[in-house]
Design an enzyme around this catalytic site. Structure first.
Site, PDB file in Angstrom:
ATOM      1  N   LYS A   1      -1.774  14.330  -4.458  1.00 17.53           N
ATOM      2  CA  LYS A   1      -1.622  12.822  -5.395  1.00 17.53           C
ATOM      3  C   LYS A   1      -2.655  12.802  -6.341  1.00 17.53           C
ATOM      4  CE  LYS A   1       0.436  10.799  -1.003  1.00 17.53           C
ATOM      5  NZ  LYS A   1      -0.029  10.104   0.223  1.00 17.53           N
TER       6      LYS A   1
ATOM      7  N   GLN B   1      -4.737   6.877   3.358  1.00 16.11           N
ATOM      8  CA  GLN B   1      -3.835   8.150   3.907  1.00 16.11           C
ATOM      9  C   GLN B   1      -3.926   7.963   5.265  1.00 16.11           C
ATOM     10  OE1 GLN B   1      -2.294  10.491   2.118  1.00 16.11           O
ATOM     11  NE2 GLN B   1      -1.461  10.768   3.853  1.00 16.11           N
TER      12      GLN B   1
ATOM     13  N   ASP C   1       1.960   1.904  -1.837  1.00 14.48           N
ATOM     14  CA  ASP C   1       2.662   2.857  -0.710  1.00 14.48           C
ATOM     15  C   ASP C   1       3.937   1.866   0.008  1.00 14.48           C
ATOM     16  OD1 ASP C   1       1.813   5.398   0.045  1.00 14.48           O
ATOM     17  OD2 ASP C   1       0.356   5.009   1.252  1.00 14.48           O
TER      18      ASP C   1
END
Ligand code: NDP
Length: 301
Positions: free
Chosen positions: A52, A96, A119
């Site tokens: 990412k 994460q 997200d």
């Protein structure tokens, strides 16, 4: 049979975003900025976060990686989230997952400002998704929708079977595909571990989306001739013959299912790539919202 090439499509998306960033910077604006918090040093999470951050660099986004030790307290993690929430130079924040067992994932997900939740995991954003309102669509389903759109795959009136009902993949995927939109307008069946005779459902699917996390679970005899097969699964299997010591395997037995399908995503090089592209796109939307004080636009509509 045609491969749905996630690398090619995600490169296309990234190239478009890179042009938009150049224009933004030429206008005197700062580039979009994504922050990622990584707790501990789980190998798979390290790899995901690294790709990412690398993708941000490639297209001219700013990125910040905050590393916290595996034994970090929940309060310390929440304080870091609060700090980034308050930082006006940061547009998007991802924490994460998975987090260590002593940390309440729900509490952390809810702590991320919904306007920075690129997200799409925050309850507010998931709620807006259900209502069809503009929002950040969870990156993996958004990436799959973008892939279907760019390959011009007909979804209207098709029977789509989604295997797996997680909040981040299966459930939002089932909602997006059943919406009155393009791609969309599918008749959707959502399967899970309590589904009886799973194969009878998967065999009736025109479009099969598999997200359960069990390597090569879907075999050829579970798939209809000519189906579109989307494999979300990512499992690391030990492989001493590989330089990394492992190989990545999807939830679909690719070699036997591919000849029966009309379109299929490979693993790696399929959905994973699209997930990152969608995350970057969401970060661009977060920046646009910040600059113009607009509400985020839905990635797919
Ligand atoms: P979860 O573990 O949260 O959910 C798995 C789902 O699969 C559950 O709904 C579970 O049912 C269902 N399931 C498990 N076993 C069976 C079975 N035998 N038959 C039918 N259903 C079953 O997984 P995620 O959605 O988070 O992830 C799924 C996979 O996708 C993983 O391999 C993950 O690594 C990968 N992934 C890939 C991404 C990408 O970018 N490519 C992004 C996110 C995830 P129940 O609810 O009843 O327990």
């Amino acid at each position: 049979m045609m491969i749905l090439d996630g690398k090619r499509i995600s490169d296309e998306v990234k190239a478009e975003l890179a042009v938009a960033v150049r224009d933004m910077v030429a206008r005197g604006e700062r580039p979009p900025h994504l922050a990622a918090i990584l707790v501990g040093n789980d190998g798979a999470s390290e790899t995901y976060v690294a790709s990412k951050v690398k993708s941000c660099k490639e297209i001219g986004f700013a990125s910040t990686l905050v590393r916290l030790p595996a034994d970090v307290s929940e309060d310390r993690l929440l304080a870091e989230v609060a700090r980034i929430n308050a930082d006006e130079t940061i547009d998007g924040l991802i924490v994460q997952l998975p987090l260590p067992k002593h940390i309440n994932e729900e509490r952390v997900t809810e702590a991320v400002l919904s306007s920075k939740d690129v997200d799409g995991f925050h309850p507010v954003n998931l709620g807006k998704l259900v209502l069809g309102m503009p929002t950040f669509v969870s990156a993996t389903p958004a990436g799959i929708m973008e892939m279907l759109k760019r390959y011009g795959i007909e979804t209207s009136g098709k029977h789509c079977v989604v295997v797996g009902r997680s909040n981040i993949v299966g459930t939002p995927m089932s909602i997006l595909l059943s919406r009155n939109s393009n791609p969309g307008n599918c008749t959707v069946t959502l399967c899970h571990s309590r589904t009886k005779d799973l194969a009878s459902f998967t065999r009736s699917a025109d479009i099969l989306v598999v997200a359960l996390g069990r390597p090569e679970f879907i075999k050829a005899d579970m798939v209809k001739e000519g189906a579109v097969v989307i494999d979300v699964g990512i499992t690391r299997l030990e492989d001493p013959s590989s330089t990394k010591g492992y190989r990545i395997v999807g939830d679909v037995a690719f070699d036997e299912v591919a000849p029966k399908s009309s379109f299929i995503t490979p693993v790696p090089g399929g959905v994973g790539r699209m997930t990152i592209a969608a995350l970057l796109n969401n970060t661009m939307l977060a920046k646009a919202q910040f600059s113009s004080n607009q509400k985020p636009q839905c990635h797919v509509n």
